[in-house]
Design a protein around this motif. Structure first.
Motif, PDB file in Angstrom:
ATOM      1  N   LEU A 162       0.852  -1.183   0.000  1.00 30.42           N
ATOM      2  CA  LEU A 162       0.000   0.000   0.000  1.00 30.42           C
ATOM      3  C   LEU A 162       0.890   1.235   0.000  1.00 30.42           C
ATOM      4  N   ALA A 163       0.534   2.232  -0.813  1.00 31.27           N
ATOM      5  CA  ALA A 163       1.213   3.528  -0.810  1.00 31.27           C
ATOM      6  C   ALA A 163       0.313   4.521  -0.089  1.00 31.27           C
ATOM      7  N   ILE A 164       0.865   5.164   0.957  1.00 33.86           N
ATOM      8  CA  ILE A 164       0.080   6.105   1.761  1.00 33.86           C
ATOM      9  C   ILE A 164       0.763   7.469   1.710  1.00 33.86           C
ATOM     10  N   GLY A 165      -0.006   8.502   1.387  1.00 36.63           N
ATOM     11  CA  GLY A 165       0.563   9.843   1.312  1.00 36.63           C
ATOM     12  C   GLY A 165      -0.518  10.886   1.125  1.00 36.63           C
ATOM     13  N   ASN A 166      -0.083  12.072   0.691  1.00 36.36           N
ATOM     14  CA  ASN A 166      -0.987  13.209   0.535  1.00 36.36           C
ATOM     15  C   ASN A 166      -0.907  13.738  -0.894  1.00 36.36           C
ATOM     16  N   PRO A 167      -1.424  12.985  -1.877  1.00 36.32           N
ATOM     17  CA  PRO A 167      -1.299  13.413  -3.274  1.00 36.32           C
ATOM     18  C   PRO A 167      -2.112  14.666  -3.574  1.00 36.32           C
ATOM     19  N   PHE A 168      -1.470  15.599  -4.300  1.00 37.03           N
ATOM     20  CA  PHE A 168      -2.130  16.834  -4.741  1.00 37.03           C
ATOM     21  C   PHE A 168      -2.668  17.680  -3.589  1.00 37.03           C
ATOM     22  N   GLY A 169      -2.261  17.357  -2.344  1.00 36.34           N
ATOM     23  CA  GLY A 169      -2.709  18.142  -1.207  1.00 36.34           C
ATOM     24  C   GLY A 169      -4.163  17.936  -0.839  1.00 36.34           C
ATOM     25  N   ILE A 170      -4.774  16.851  -1.303  1.00 38.67           N
ATOM     26  CA  ILE A 170      -6.199  16.636  -1.033  1.00 38.67           C
ATOM     27  C   ILE A 170      -6.437  15.944   0.299  1.00 38.67           C
ATOM     28  N   GLY A 171      -5.378  15.517   0.972  1.00 41.14           N
ATOM     29  CA  GLY A 171      -5.526  14.790   2.227  1.00 41.14           C
ATOM     30  C   GLY A 171      -4.991  13.380   2.094  1.00 41.14           C
ATOM     31  N   GLN A 172      -4.838  12.727   3.235  1.00 45.70           N
ATOM     32  CA  GLN A 172      -4.221  11.402   3.222  1.00 45.70           C
ATOM     33  C   GLN A 172      -5.017  10.422   2.365  1.00 45.70           C
ATOM     34  N   THR A 173      -4.287   9.713   1.495  1.00 46.81           N
ATOM     35  CA  THR A 173      -4.893   8.798   0.529  1.00 46.81           C
ATOM     36  C   THR A 173      -4.106   7.493   0.511  1.00 46.81           C
ATOM     37  N   VAL A 174      -4.812   6.388   0.299  1.00 42.07           N
ATOM     38  CA  VAL A 174      -4.192   5.068   0.241  1.00 42.07           C
ATOM     39  C   VAL A 174      -4.441   4.461  -1.129  1.00 42.07           C
ATOM     40  N   SER A 175      -3.396   3.928  -1.753  1.00 47.36           N
ATOM     41  CA  SER A 175      -3.546   3.184  -3.010  1.00 47.36           C
ATOM     42  C   SER A 175      -2.858   1.838  -2.867  1.00 47.36           C
ATOM     43  N   SER A 176      -3.390   0.848  -3.548  1.00 48.13           N
ATOM     44  CA  SER A 176      -2.864  -0.516  -3.408  1.00 48.13           C
ATOM     45  C   SER A 176      -2.208  -0.976  -4.704  1.00 48.13           C
ATOM     46  N   GLY A 177      -1.329  -1.952  -4.570  1.00 49.00           N
ATOM     47  CA  GLY A 177      -0.669  -2.529  -5.732  1.00 49.00           C
ATOM     48  C   GLY A 177       0.263  -3.639  -5.294  1.00 49.00           C
ATOM     49  N   ILE A 178       1.236  -3.911  -6.133  1.00 48.87           N
ATOM     50  CA  ILE A 178       2.229  -4.932  -5.822  1.00 48.87           C
ATOM     51  C   ILE A 178       3.615  -4.365  -6.041  1.00 48.87           C
ATOM     52  N   VAL A 179       4.604  -5.057  -5.522  1.00 44.71           N
ATOM     53  CA  VAL A 179       5.992  -4.761  -5.883  1.00 44.71           C
ATOM     54  C   VAL A 179       6.192  -5.299  -7.292  1.00 44.71           C
ATOM     55  N   SER A 180       6.445  -4.408  -8.237  1.00 42.38           N
ATOM     56  CA  SER A 180       6.544  -4.835  -9.640  1.00 42.38           C
ATOM     57  C   SER A 180       7.971  -4.944 -10.138  1.00 42.38           C
ATOM     58  N   GLY A 181       8.938  -4.549  -9.308  1.00 41.55           N
ATOM     59  CA  GLY A 181      10.335  -4.684  -9.700  1.00 41.55           C
ATOM     60  C   GLY A 181      11.236  -4.390  -8.520  1.00 41.55           C
ATOM     61  N   LEU A 182      12.414  -5.000  -8.513  1.00 42.41           N
ATOM     62  CA  LEU A 182      13.400  -4.775  -7.465  1.00 42.41           C
ATOM     63  C   LEU A 182      14.716  -4.328  -8.087  1.00 42.41           C
ATOM     64  N   ALA A 183      15.540  -3.685  -7.286  1.00 39.40           N
ATOM     65  CA  ALA A 183      16.891  -3.289  -7.701  1.00 39.40           C
ATOM     66  C   ALA A 183      16.893  -2.473  -8.980  1.00 39.40           C
ATOM     67  N   ARG A 184      15.948  -1.531  -9.082  1.00 37.68           N
ATOM     68  CA  ARG A 184      15.934  -0.626 -10.228  1.00 37.68           C
ATOM     69  C   ARG A 184      17.033   0.409 -10.043  1.00 37.68           C
TER      70      ARG A 184
END
Length: 460
Positions: A162-184
């Motif tokens: 899960l990525a948790i942050g404050n995108p665009f200043g709209i307030g705390q937001t959670v988005s989900s996904g997977i680890v899609s790559g390592l050692a980039r």
């Protein structure tokens, strides 16, 4: 009819157990919700509002592609307040918050807002532009929720995050996904250069400095940037691995004012298909050592130019950035086991991780008096200086740290390596002082910038 009933009973009892339907036992099993993880982690993710004052020159030629360069020193200096918005992660109960350098690294005023709406002023304890990390101390904070780190080598492609942050200043937001790559690596992302975890969890402007967490609520990495042509999330985001973040926090708690990385004293390049064939490798892997400083801990451990570093403490190394990350994640004072290829045979050796030596001494010199190059400041290049500015391990000579008023006007910049002044070879800072004293009305300065040799000629 009785025979049919018996036959039907035999068919039903012969069906595999796996085909039986099981009734969900809880609401969580029905909805597959991330809510428990969010409840656990979201309070430790904060919103950051930062300001810094920048000096801007006002000139009527600012937007002209030709005259803007010609009149770059023309105009009045006018201070301007620059605002930035980002996120951060609480990593200790007494108010240590990790964020990105590009969010708060040069801020003059920082305000941090917690998930429960409490607000704190904050000050930067440690910042590093290359790692794109900054650590803040919240003033007067205590008993705060904090996230634990997850070891980076346990993270795998396909892990839910899960990525948790404050995108665009709209307030705390959670988005989900997977680890899609390592050692980039091989990318300059968010102002940082190094090794990154790639995720398809949506990361947008304002998410920088926020948390990438796993399903156990542990911190996998610090979200730092996206790869996008439009400025919006396209499903390719990058996070700084937690192992590097942990070393960063550790050094700040020890009172360091600058992030110290172990010194390898080597220059290396990734092994491609052609090199792999020449080296007798079945597949392209590892990094080949192209330079070894005379005081390098790798040289002291028995390595030679042309050896191929394959792994560190059992973890693969396939790029120079990955080599630096593996060492930095361990920290100065540690010892690592390095697997390598020497003349076609695989070997291993113990390498001590040390700080870059300050030999020869920097011996800074600032040109004063009535010299035409008044204000020019230089230092001798040693391994510590070379690592700070990203020079080759074997680079000798003298580095410009401040070009001075006239030096800047004729084209010198911080980071230039002086080679000759008025046909006099420059080996140390004393040579610079002598060459400037002996200078006349015509000047010739030969220097290196980004590996390219250039010459400045001017008359006063």
């Amino acid at each position: 009819m009785r025979h049919f009933t018996v036959f039907l009973f035999m068919i039903l009892t012969a069906l595999p157990v796996a085909a039986q339907t099981q009734v969900p036992q809880s609401r969580g099993e029905i909805t597959m919700s991330f809510a428990p993880v969010v409840r656990q982690t979201a309070p430790a993710v904060v919103n950051i509002y930062a300001q810094r004052v920048v000096a801007e020159k006002t000139t009527p030629f600012a937007n002209d592609p030709f005259f803007s360069e010609m009149f770059r020193n023309f105009g009045h200096v006018q201070p301007r307040v620059q605002n930035s918005l980002g996120s951060g992660v609480i990593v200790s109960e007494d108010g240590l918050v990790v964020s990105n350098y590009h969010v708060v690294g040069q801020a003059t005023q920082i305000r941090v807002v917690l998930n429960d709406r409490r607000e704190f002023d904050a000050a930067v304890l440690l910042a590093d532009e290359e790692a794109d990390l900054a650590l803040l101390r919240l003033k007067g904070a205590k008993d705060l929720p904090a996230l634990a780190f997850r070891a980076s080598d346990t993270v795998e492609v396909g892990d839910l995050v899960l990525a948790i942050g404050n995108p665009f200043g709209i307030g705390q937001t959670v988005s989900s996904g997977i680890v899609s790559g390592l050692a980039r690596s091989g990318l300059s992302i968010g102002g940082g250069r190094g090794l990154f975890i790639q995720t398809d969890a949506a990361i947008n402007p304002g998410n920088s400095g926020g948390a990438l967490v796993d399903m156990s609520g542990r911190l996998v990495g610090i979200n730092t940037a996206i790869l996008s042509r439009s400025g919006g999330s396209n499903g390719i985001g990058f996070a700084i691995p937690a192992d590097l973040v942990a070393r960063f926090v550790e050094q700040a708690e020890q009172g360091e004012k600058r992030f110290l990385r172990p010194w390898a004293g080597v220059s290396a390049q990734a092994v491609d298909a052609a090199l792999a064939e020449a080296l007798g490798l079945d597949l392209p892997r590892g990094v080949v050592l192209a330079e070894l400083h005379s005081d390098s801990p790798f040289r002291k451990a028995g390595f030679e130019i042309g050896d191929v570093v394959l792994e560190i403490d059992g973890e693969p190394v396939n790029t120079p950035q990955e080599l630096l990350f593996r060492l930095s994640a361990k920290g100065i004072g540690e010892t690592v086991k390095v697997g390598y290829l020497h003349k076609g045979r695989e070997r291993s050796a113990k390498v001590a991780l040390v700080a870059p030596p300050e030999t020869p001494p920097r011996d800074p010199v600032k040109i004063g008096g009535r010299s035409i190059l008044e204000g020019l400041t230089v230092v001798n290049i040693n391994p510590a200086v070379a690592q700070e500015v990203g020079l080759s391990a074997e680079m000798p000579g003298v580095l410009v740290t401040e070009p001075g008023r006239v030096g800047s006007r004729v084209g010198l910049k911080p980071g230039d390596v002086l080679l000759r002044i008025n046909d006099k070879e420059i080996d140390d800072t004393a040579d610079v002082a002598k060459a400037v004293r002996d200078g006349g009305r015509t000047w010739t300065i030969e220097y290196l910038r980004n590996g390219r040799r250039s010459v400045l000629r001017f008359r006063v």
